[in-house]
Scaffold this motif. Structure first.
Motif, short mmCIF file in Angstrom:
data_model
loop_
_atom_site.label_atom_id
_atom_site.label_comp_id
_atom_site.label_asym_id
_atom_site.label_seq_id
_atom_site.Cartn_x
_atom_site.Cartn_y
_atom_site.Cartn_z
N HIS A 67 -34.69 -10.50 90.73
CA HIS A 67 -34.74 -11.57 89.73
C HIS A 67 -34.82 -11.03 88.29
CE1 HIS A 67 -39.02 -11.09 88.64
NE2 HIS A 67 -39.24 -10.83 89.91
N ASP A 68 -34.36 -11.85 87.36
CA ASP A 68 -34.48 -11.55 85.94
C ASP A 68 -35.97 -11.51 85.58
OD1 ASP A 68 -32.99 -11.43 83.27
OD2 ASP A 68 -34.46 -13.02 82.92
N PRO A 69 -36.42 -10.60 84.72
CA PRO A 69 -35.66 -9.69 83.87
C PRO A 69 -35.56 -8.25 84.42
CG PRO A 69 -37.90 -9.76 83.10
CD PRO A 69 -37.85 -10.65 84.32
N ILE A 70 -35.75 -8.07 85.72
CA ILE A 70 -35.79 -6.72 86.27
C ILE A 70 -34.52 -5.92 85.97
CG2 ILE A 70 -35.87 -5.40 88.43
CD1 ILE A 70 -37.95 -7.43 89.44
N PRO A 71 -33.31 -6.46 86.23
CA PRO A 71 -32.11 -5.67 85.89
C PRO A 71 -32.02 -5.33 84.41
CG PRO A 71 -31.56 -7.47 87.38
CD PRO A 71 -32.96 -7.72 86.90
N ARG A 72 -32.47 -6.27 83.54
CA ARG A 72 -32.41 -6.01 82.10
C ARG A 72 -33.39 -4.91 81.69
NH1 ARG A 72 -33.48 -10.78 78.47
NH2 ARG A 72 -34.45 -11.89 80.21
N LEU A 73 -34.54 -4.86 82.33
CA LEU A 73 -35.51 -3.81 82.01
C LEU A 73 -34.95 -2.43 82.34
CD1 LEU A 73 -38.71 -5.57 83.36
CD2 LEU A 73 -38.28 -4.96 80.98
N ILE A 74 -34.32 -2.33 83.49
CA ILE A 74 -33.75 -1.04 83.90
C ILE A 74 -32.61 -0.65 82.96
CG2 ILE A 74 -32.55 0.18 85.74
CD1 ILE A 74 -34.08 -1.60 87.73
N ALA A 75 -31.74 -1.61 82.67
CA ALA A 75 -30.60 -1.33 81.80
C ALA A 75 -31.03 -1.01 80.38
CB ALA A 75 -29.64 -2.52 81.80
N GLY A 76 -32.18 -1.56 79.95
CA GLY A 76 -32.66 -1.35 78.59
C GLY A 76 -33.51 -0.12 78.40
N SER A 77 -33.55 0.76 79.40
CA SER A 77 -34.37 1.97 79.33
C SER A 77 -33.50 3.19 79.02
CB SER A 77 -35.10 2.20 80.66
OG SER A 77 -35.89 1.07 80.98
N GLU A 78 -33.87 3.91 77.98
CA GLU A 78 -33.11 5.09 77.59
C GLU A 78 -33.29 6.21 78.60
OE1 GLU A 78 -32.88 8.26 73.86
OE2 GLU A 78 -33.77 6.28 73.58
N LYS A 79 -34.50 6.32 79.17
CA LYS A 79 -34.80 7.39 80.12
C LYS A 79 -35.58 6.83 81.29
CE LYS A 79 -36.94 11.99 80.44
NZ LYS A 79 -37.69 13.04 79.70
N ILE A 80 -35.21 7.23 82.51
CA ILE A 80 -35.91 6.80 83.71
C ILE A 80 -36.47 8.03 84.41
CG2 ILE A 80 -35.69 5.69 85.97
CD1 ILE A 80 -33.49 3.95 84.78
N LEU A 81 -37.77 8.01 84.65
CA LEU A 81 -38.43 9.11 85.36
C LEU A 81 -38.53 8.79 86.84
CD1 LEU A 81 -41.45 9.60 82.90
CD2 LEU A 81 -39.28 10.84 82.89
N GLN A 82 -38.40 9.79 87.68
CA GLN A 82 -38.61 9.62 89.11
C GLN A 82 -39.60 10.66 89.61
OE1 GLN A 82 -35.34 10.39 91.81
NE2 GLN A 82 -36.62 9.99 93.59
N ASN A 83 -40.61 10.21 90.35
CA ASN A 83 -41.60 11.12 90.93
C ASN A 83 -41.99 10.63 92.31
OD1 ASN A 83 -42.45 10.85 87.74
ND2 ASN A 83 -42.51 12.97 88.47
N ASP A 84 -41.95 11.51 93.30
CA ASP A 84 -42.49 11.16 94.60
C ASP A 84 -44.00 10.99 94.49
OD1 ASP A 84 -40.01 11.28 95.77
OD2 ASP A 84 -40.26 13.31 96.57
#
Length: 352
Positions: A225-242
């Motif tokens: 649901h909105d605004p989840i896709p917009r939040l991801i698209a509006g992020s310059e950098k995405i961190l991933q950590n297990d």
């Protein structure tokens, strides 16, 4: 003057340095990274941790943070399961990690020396003190060097240490215009949460079940649901950590003149949002006990207070993580229903 070495300059380590400084100790902070700083993500600071920071003289936390707006739990299609106010939950303040770190280190005075680019290789202790790398010596060593603590490994070589939770986490800061209180959305084996920061941006995080060491993108949330896709698209950098936590039972937080603090002592999954806050509370407790007792008595009191309290948090956070990350559709339906009913009962009780 009593002397201490703090290994690690994350949130817990720098708070410990401030606490020791206020006790009249001379403190050397050792950081392996070339400079001080924190990763670019948000953090929730609960009232108990805010109180500790205020007691230690750390100023501006409330001004640099924003009170969480009414939020709650939703399904991936956007339907509300329960609102946080209905559950009677206290709300944290949200702040950027780097801002919180700066506010704490701003309290460093002449009694605190910082050495960056310093790698701790050996630790030895005797009745008179603790020696690091044969060139630094102090009355006390505080290990705040994280979940993979070299100090903890040296003290307890047989301890299993970190345990993989079964899920990875994505984090980002989104510069988007939203009128949404945030909260969390729970799916089947995935979870997404977000909250506003004081500068108007949004801190968000997502988790997904997958094998450890797998590099992936948060694409599963693009259909939520909105605004989840917009939040991801509006992020310059995405961190991933297990995500890992520490194996139970936790080891003693004190051995001789060495103290474990923060993730080095009790790393937990992020499901309760209490990891950094617990490190701050560790530092406050250590300073409080050192002020009122001899070193040996103070350290024993610190372990007696903090190990049982954080063991409960590790267990609760792990249990909540398992519930949030379950992929079984029947369990998910029952889970969501129980949260919805629980919220209605709490709200009804509050009205009475």
């Amino acid at each position: 003057m009593s002397t201490a070495i703090v290994v690690g300059a994350g949130i817990g380590g720098v708070t410990a340095a401030v606490a020791l400084q206020r006790c009249g100790w001379q403190v050397t902070v050792l950081e392996r990274a070339p400079e001080l700083g924190e990763v670019g993500a948000g953090i929730s600071v609960w009232p108990s941790a805010v109180a500790v920071l205020e007691e230690l003289g750390v100023k501006g936390v409330e001004k640099a943070s924003v009170q969480s707006r009414p939020a709650g739990m939703r399904r991936p299609d956007g339907r509300w399961v329960v609102g946080a106010p209905d559950l009677g939950m206290e709300l944290p303040v949200m702040i950027h990690r780097a801002q919180l770190h700066d506010l704490i280190t701003a309290e460093f005075g002449p009694a605190v020396t910082v050495r960056t680019g310093y790698d701790v290789r050996t630790i030895t202790q005797d009745a008179g003190g603790v020696t690091v790398n044969d060139d630094l010596r102090a009355d006390l060593l505080v290990a705040a060097d994280g979940i993979r603590s070299a100090v903890r490994s040296a003290l307890y070589p047989q301890y299993k240490g970190p345990r993989y939770s079964g899920f990875t986490a994505y984090r980002g800061i989104a510069d988007v215009d939203l009128d949404d209180g945030g909260g969390e959305t729970w799916g089947r084996g995935q979870l997404f949460g977000f909250a506003r920061l004081i500068d108007g941006r949004f801190y968000w995080y997502g988790t997904a079940n997958q094998p450890a060491g797998t590099t992936s993108e948060p694409s599963v949330f693009e259909s939520w649901h909105d605004p989840i896709p917009r939040l991801i698209a509006g992020s310059e950098k995405i961190l991933q950590n297990d995500i890992y936590d520490l194996t139970l039972p936790l080891v003693p937080f004190v051995q001789g003149r060495v103290v474990l603090l923060g993730d080095a002592a009790h790393a937990m999954t992020p499901n309760l949002g209490r990891g950094a806050c617990s490190a701050i509370e560790d530092a406050g407790a250590l300073g409080r006990h050192l002020t009122s007792a001899t070193l040996q008595t103070a350290l024993a009191a610190y372990d007696a207070e903090r190990r049982p309290a954080t063991t409960k948090l590790v267990k609760r956070s792990r249990g909540l993580g398992r519930l949030a990350q379950t992929a079984n559709p029947i369990v998910c339906t029952v889970r969501d229903g129980l949260f919805a009913v629980g919220g209605k009962l709490v709200a009804l009780r509050a009205r009475k």
